[in-house]
Design an enzyme around this catalytic site. Structure first.
Site, PDB file in Angstrom:
ATOM      1  N   LYS A 178      15.247   7.748  15.489  1.00 54.76           N
ATOM      2  CA  LYS A 178      15.903   6.606  16.144  1.00 54.76           C
ATOM      3  C   LYS A 178      15.959   5.439  15.184  1.00 54.76           C
ATOM      4  O   LYS A 178      15.122   5.317  14.277  1.00 54.76           O
ATOM      5  CB  LYS A 178      15.174   6.177  17.421  1.00 54.76           C
ATOM      6  N   VAL A 237       7.936   9.777   7.547  1.00 50.99           N
ATOM      7  CA  VAL A 237       6.684   9.576   8.288  1.00 50.99           C
ATOM      8  C   VAL A 237       6.242   8.118   8.121  1.00 50.99           C
ATOM      9  O   VAL A 237       6.364   7.554   7.030  1.00 50.99           O
ATOM     10  CB  VAL A 237       5.616  10.542   7.740  1.00 50.99           C
ATOM     11  N   MET A 260      10.980   5.086  12.244  1.00 48.32           N
ATOM     12  CA  MET A 260      12.116   5.843  12.767  1.00 48.32           C
ATOM     13  C   MET A 260      11.705   6.827  13.858  1.00 48.32           C
ATOM     14  O   MET A 260      12.465   7.730  14.220  1.00 48.32           O
ATOM     15  CB  MET A 260      12.819   6.587  11.636  1.00 48.32           C
ATOM     16  N   ALA A 261      10.499   6.665  14.390  1.00 50.78           N
ATOM     17  CA  ALA A 261      10.000   7.463  15.513  1.00 50.78           C
ATOM     18  C   ALA A 261       9.886   8.946  15.196  1.00 50.78           C
ATOM     19  O   ALA A 261      10.146   9.789  16.054  1.00 50.78           O
ATOM     20  CB  ALA A 261      10.848   7.235  16.775  1.00 50.78           C
ATOM     21  N   GLY A 262       9.494   9.268  13.968  1.00 55.54           N
ATOM     22  CA  GLY A 262       9.347  10.677  13.588  1.00 55.54           C
ATOM     23  C   GLY A 262       8.290  11.390  14.424  1.00 55.54           C
ATOM     24  O   GLY A 262       8.529  12.497  14.925  1.00 55.54           O
ATOM     25  N   ALA A 291       9.614  11.867  17.885  1.00 55.09           N
ATOM     26  CA  ALA A 291      10.610  12.949  17.931  1.00 55.09           C
ATOM     27  C   ALA A 291       9.899  14.296  18.001  1.00 55.09           C
ATOM     28  O   ALA A 291      10.290  15.184  18.768  1.00 55.09           O
ATOM     29  CB  ALA A 291      11.517  12.886  16.700  1.00 55.09           C
ATOM     30  N   ASP A 307       8.026   5.198  22.228  1.00 56.98           N
ATOM     31  CA  ASP A 307       9.316   5.702  21.761  1.00 56.98           C
ATOM     32  C   ASP A 307       9.598   7.141  22.205  1.00 56.98           C
ATOM     33  O   ASP A 307      10.697   7.647  21.988  1.00 56.98           O
ATOM     34  CB  ASP A 307       9.373   5.667  20.221  1.00 56.98           C
TER      35      ASP A 307
HETATM   36  O1  C5P Z   1       3.205   3.174  22.342  1.00 55.83           O
HETATM   37  P1  C5P Z   1       2.823   3.512  20.945  1.00 55.83           P
HETATM   38  O2  C5P Z   1       1.645   4.420  20.834  1.00 55.83           O
HETATM   39  O3  C5P Z   1       3.982   3.987  20.132  1.00 55.83           O
HETATM   40  O4  C5P Z   1       2.405   2.132  20.280  1.00 55.83           O
HETATM   41  C1  C5P Z   1       1.631   2.082  19.122  1.00 55.83           C
HETATM   42  C2  C5P Z   1       1.124   0.659  18.967  1.00 55.83           C
HETATM   43  O5  C5P Z   1       2.211  -0.234  18.690  1.00 55.83           O
HETATM   44  C3  C5P Z   1       0.460   0.068  20.210  1.00 55.83           C
HETATM   45  O6  C5P Z   1      -0.898   0.376  20.258  1.00 55.83           O
HETATM   46  C4  C5P Z   1       0.675  -1.422  20.022  1.00 55.83           C
HETATM   47  O7  C5P Z   1      -0.259  -1.944  19.101  1.00 55.83           O
HETATM   48  C5  C5P Z   1       2.033  -1.480  19.343  1.00 55.83           C
HETATM   49  N1  C5P Z   1       3.127  -1.695  20.299  1.00 55.83           N
HETATM   50  C6  C5P Z   1       3.278  -2.952  20.865  1.00 55.83           C
HETATM   51  N2  C5P Z   1       4.300  -3.179  21.751  1.00 55.83           N
HETATM   52  C7  C5P Z   1       5.183  -2.203  22.049  1.00 55.83           C
HETATM   53  C8  C5P Z   1       5.052  -0.916  21.486  1.00 55.83           C
HETATM   54  C9  C5P Z   1       4.007  -0.688  20.608  1.00 55.83           C
HETATM   55  O8  C5P Z   1       2.493  -3.856  20.585  1.00 55.83           O
HETATM   56  N3  C5P Z   1       6.174  -2.475  22.898  1.00 55.83           N
END
Ligand code: C5P
Length: 302
Positions: free
Chosen positions: A9, A104, A108-110, A113, A150
């Site tokens: 993405k 990685v 890009m949300a690898g 994905a 993501d």
């Molecule tokens: O949800 P995910 O595991 O991808 O998020 C990784 C980290 O990115 C979270 O622990 C947080 O620190 C940060 N994050 C955030 N706000 C978001 C998405 C992610 O602060 N909307």
């Protein structure tokens, strides 16, 4: 063997609000799936082989392969554990191969994905090997939310607005014009939480806009592209700024950092111009590739 694919993405627009008590930031994001995809394949391992993950690539620098966890911290393991557990089937011998094309730790949300592709692959595997009825797309989308902000978008794909943490999606029709992207991959990775933490220190953010009015052509798209995390990413890794300039010098209509970085993306007027830019970047010793908008989200590869 069952194989599923899911696309990278980019956030065409990435607006970020103030840190909330739950540790997340509200976002207002215009997500676009790319044709650039990872493939996740699963098959029954020989008895006693346990759960194994192999990572392969056709062309990403070796750092990318080496930094993918091969143990139970990988999201593909967590997805398998969840779906097998829900079906009440012990997760024993399963061999997983991730064929990576998505950078990685690149923004890009690898990893997301791979998790989304794994949801689709395990859903199919449990149906074929264990006669468990397949979960619906709606169920899989709900489950996707458990594995990261993501992952729901990686599952649905196409073009969508993402709100709250990014996981509340509103799907939109595809852009009515072709987009040609150059993806310039950094030598180093950046961790998403550290970029959000620097964003907090810098105190950035912009007023959320209505993202449902879509650009009608590539010039309008270039005008709306923005990323509130860009300044934070550059302050952690100043080389990003020169990568943005390199892409501009090669003729990009617009350049931005992808998500939390450090990958930078350039929008080009045509596929030919994008290909020429990649050739020049490779001559400079950079790792770059071209891709276009994708659609369809995570799906079985038949
Ligand atoms: O949800 P995910 O595991 O991808 O998020 C990784 C980290 O990115 C979270 O622990 C947080 O620190 C940060 N994050 C955030 N706000 C978001 C998405 C992610 O602060 N909307």
């Amino acid at each position: 063997m069952i194989t599923a694919k899911a696309g990278a993405k980019i956030n065409l627009v990435f607006q970020v609000g103030q840190l909330q008590p739950d540790g997340y930031h509200p976002v207002n994001s215009l997500y676009q799936e790319l044709q650039l995809s990872d493939l996740v394949s699963i098959e029954k391992g020989v008895p006693g082989s346990g759960f194994s993950i192999e990572v392969t690539t056709e062309g990403l620098p070796s750092r990318h392969i080496n930094s993918v966890p091969k143990d139970r911290t990988n999201l593909v393991y967590k997805v398998a554990e969840y779906l097998f557990g829900r079906a009440n089937i012990p997760l024993l011998d399963l061999s997983v191969t991730i064929n990576k094309q998505i950078p990685v730790a690149g923004g890009m949300a690898g990893g997301s994905a791979d998790a989304a592709a794994m949801l689709v692959a395990v859903n199919e595997y449990l149906s074929i090997e264990h006669q468990i009825s397949r979960l619906s797309d709606q169920d899989l989308l709900e489950i996707a939310k458990e594995f990261g902000s993501d992952v729901p978008f990686s599952f649905c794909g196409g073009l969508a607005i993402g709100q709250v943490r990014g996981e509340q999606l509103t799907s939109l029709p595809a852009l009515p014009f072709e987009t040609n992207w150059v993806i310039l991959i950094s030598q180093e990775g950046l961790s998403t939480p550290s970029v959000f933490a620097r964003f907090d220190q810098l105190g950035g953010g912009t007023q959320f806009r209505d993202l449902s009015q879509l650009p009608r052509n590539v010039t309008e798209l270039a005008e709306i592209m923005t990323n509130d995390l860009q300044e934070a990413a550059i302050s952690l890794l100043p080389a990003i700024a020169s990568n943005l300039h390199v892409l501009e010098d090669l003729g990009a209509l617009k350049t931005i950092v992808s998500g939390s970085g450090p990958t930078v993306i350039g929008l080009f007027e045509s596929g030919e111009l994008a290909n020429r830019a990649v050739e020049q970047l490779r001559n400079m010793g950079q790792f770059a590739l071209t891709t276009r908008a994708g659609a369809g989200g995570a799906q079985l590869q038949r």
